[in-house]
Design a protein around this motif. Structure first.
Motif, PDB file in Angstrom:
ATOM      1  N   GLY A  75       0.673  -1.283  -0.200  1.00 41.86           N
ATOM      2  CA  GLY A  75       0.006   0.071  -0.102  1.00 41.86           C
ATOM      3  C   GLY A  75       0.839   1.406   0.013  1.00 41.86           C
ATOM      4  N   HIS A  76       0.242   2.318   0.258  1.00 44.18           N
ATOM      5  CA  HIS A  76       0.792   3.863   0.156  1.00 44.18           C
ATOM      6  C   HIS A  76       0.541   4.420   1.353  1.00 44.18           C
ATOM      7  N   VAL A  77       1.329   5.123   1.877  1.00 46.53           N
ATOM      8  CA  VAL A  77       1.092   6.115   3.131  1.00 46.53           C
ATOM      9  C   VAL A  77       1.631   7.476   2.968  1.00 46.53           C
ATOM     10  N   LYS A  78       0.978   8.537   3.179  1.00 43.62           N
ATOM     11  CA  LYS A  78       1.432   9.949   3.058  1.00 43.62           C
ATOM     12  C   LYS A  78       1.826  10.348   4.133  1.00 43.62           C
ATOM     13  N   LEU A  79       2.787  11.124   4.448  1.00 43.51           N
ATOM     14  CA  LEU A  79       3.284  11.491   5.518  1.00 43.51           C
ATOM     15  C   LEU A  79       3.150  13.314   5.406  1.00 43.51           C
ATOM     16  N   SER A  80       2.500  14.022   6.251  1.00 41.05           N
ATOM     17  CA  SER A  80       2.280  15.267   5.781  1.00 41.05           C
ATOM     18  C   SER A  80       1.977  16.231   7.540  1.00 41.05           C
ATOM     19  N   ALA A 115       0.483  10.302   9.726  1.00 41.69           N
ATOM     20  CA  ALA A 115       0.826   9.227   8.569  1.00 41.69           C
ATOM     21  C   ALA A 115      -0.620   8.599   8.180  1.00 41.69           C
ATOM     22  N   LEU A 116      -0.978   9.055   6.941  1.00 41.28           N
ATOM     23  CA  LEU A 116      -2.495   8.713   6.321  1.00 41.28           C
ATOM     24  C   LEU A 116      -2.391   7.668   5.372  1.00 41.28           C
ATOM     25  N   VAL A 117      -3.027   6.605   5.357  1.00 35.64           N
ATOM     26  CA  VAL A 117      -3.396   5.579   4.464  1.00 35.64           C
ATOM     27  C   VAL A 117      -4.027   6.100   3.157  1.00 35.64           C
ATOM     28  N   VAL A 118      -3.222   6.025   1.922  1.00 35.96           N
ATOM     29  CA  VAL A 118      -3.851   6.622   0.839  1.00 35.96           C
ATOM     30  C   VAL A 118      -4.120   5.779  -0.338  1.00 35.96           C
ATOM     31  N   SER A 119      -3.887   4.482   0.035  1.00 34.53           N
ATOM     32  CA  SER A 119      -4.439   3.216  -0.903  1.00 34.53           C
ATOM     33  C   SER A 119      -5.578   2.702  -0.451  1.00 34.53           C
ATOM     34  N   GLU A 120      -6.123   1.714  -1.185  1.00 36.80           N
ATOM     35  CA  GLU A 120      -7.381   1.055  -0.767  1.00 36.80           C
ATOM     36  C   GLU A 120      -7.130   0.303   0.381  1.00 36.80           C
ATOM     37  N   ARG A 121      -5.996  -0.365   0.579  1.00 41.96           N
ATOM     38  CA  ARG A 121      -5.532  -1.035   1.861  1.00 41.96           C
ATOM     39  C   ARG A 121      -4.110  -1.058   2.058  1.00 41.96           C
ATOM     40  N   ALA A 122      -3.588  -1.216   3.251  1.00 41.66           N
ATOM     41  CA  ALA A 122      -2.162  -1.343   3.550  1.00 41.66           C
ATOM     42  C   ALA A 122      -1.896  -2.259   4.493  1.00 41.66           C
ATOM     43  N   LEU A 123      -0.730  -2.926   4.418  1.00 40.27           N
ATOM     44  CA  LEU A 123      -0.213  -3.759   5.310  1.00 40.27           C
ATOM     45  C   LEU A 123       0.858  -3.304   6.010  1.00 40.27           C
ATOM     46  N   ILE A 124       1.087  -3.024   7.360  1.00 41.40           N
ATOM     47  CA  ILE A 124       2.057  -2.403   7.869  1.00 41.40           C
ATOM     48  C   ILE A 124       2.532  -2.946   9.108  1.00 41.40           C
TER      49      ILE A 124
END
Length: 254
Positions: A75-80, A115-124
């Motif tokens: 997935g993808h995560v945005k840091l802002s 830290a916000l998930v910007v994909s449909e799903r993410a595994l972290i």
């Protein structure tokens, strides 16, 4: 309330003093898992189990306790962080195999960004200090791969410092090239399919410019077939953008 006060000050033409720049911690593009065998990856996963996230879910928020190192598996995560006007300043977009989050290695007490998930799903995979020490003891090759990733980050920072002195189009081109090569899927003739939902203002923030300049540059690139599509579904002509950067660098020396 803080954002409202800043907005009122801006309307009056009074800008508050800028706070010290926030630098969210992230290691991108290191491909550390490729250095491990399947057995070693399973061993790390057993020590540090991953957890699923969905789009719009926060992994952490600015000010949360900095207790974990986060490894993005999928997935993808945005840091802002919020700007003084209440808008958003994007610092990193992380993808698979990236590390992020202030943690026991950075000696920070709190998280510097959202830290916000910007994909449909993410595994972290969140890793505590104790879990990390267990990985070092039981899977030493993973610790070596992590050290190599940190060295990669230092080289990346040096490159980024040089890029930030270039013209706006060159900076934005570097951002699009880096995102396409790291998070995109190669298609043909040097073109990448980039499916990461980023608005013009977010791309501008990554390039250290404003939305108007980013929108103008993207419009010019579309005419030259360097970029196609729109937010979330870009086709990026990496070879063409690399040639554009070379052209801009030559112009700067004239």
């Amino acid at each position: 309330m803080r954002h409202l006060n800043h907005h009122l000050l801006s309307l009056l033409g009074l800008r508050p003093a800028d706070p010290p720049p926030v630098r969210a911690w992230a290691v991108k593009g290191a491909r550390w898992s490729e250095q491990l065998t399947e057995t070693e990856l399973h061993a790390v996963g057993a020590i540090c189990p991953h957890r699923p996230y969905r789009r719009g879910e926060h992994v952490f928020r600015q000010g949360d306790a900095a207790a974990y190192l986060y490894v993005l598996i999928e997935g993808h995560v945005k840091l802002s962080t919020p700007s003084w006007l209440g808008s958003e300043r994007v610092m990193h977009v992380c993808g698979p195999d990236d590390f992020f989050g202030e943690n026991f290695l950075t000696q920070a007490e709190s998280c510097a960004a959202d830290a916000l998930v910007v994909s449909e799903r993410a595994l972290i995979c969140p890793i505590s200090r104790e879990q990390f020490m267990t990985v070092v003891r039981e899977v030493p090759s993973a610790a070596l791969a992590f050290a190599a990733a940190l060295a990669h980050r230092n080289a990346e920072l040096e490159t980024k410092l040089g890029v930030m002195s270039q013209p706006v189009q060159a900076r934005l081109a570097h951002v699009m090239i880096e995102l396409a090569q790291r998070l995109g899927t190669p298609t043909e003739n040097g073109t990448y399919q980039l499916q990461v939902e980023l608005r013009h203002d977010e791309l501008a923030s990554l390039a250290g410019t404003n939305r108007v300049s980013a929108t103008h540059a993207l419009s010019l690139w579309r005419k030259r077939q360097l970029v196609k599509g729109t937010r979330g579904h870009y086709q990026v002509n990496v070879i063409g953008l690399q040639q554009l950067v070379e052209e801009l660098e030559l112009e700067a020396f004239k």
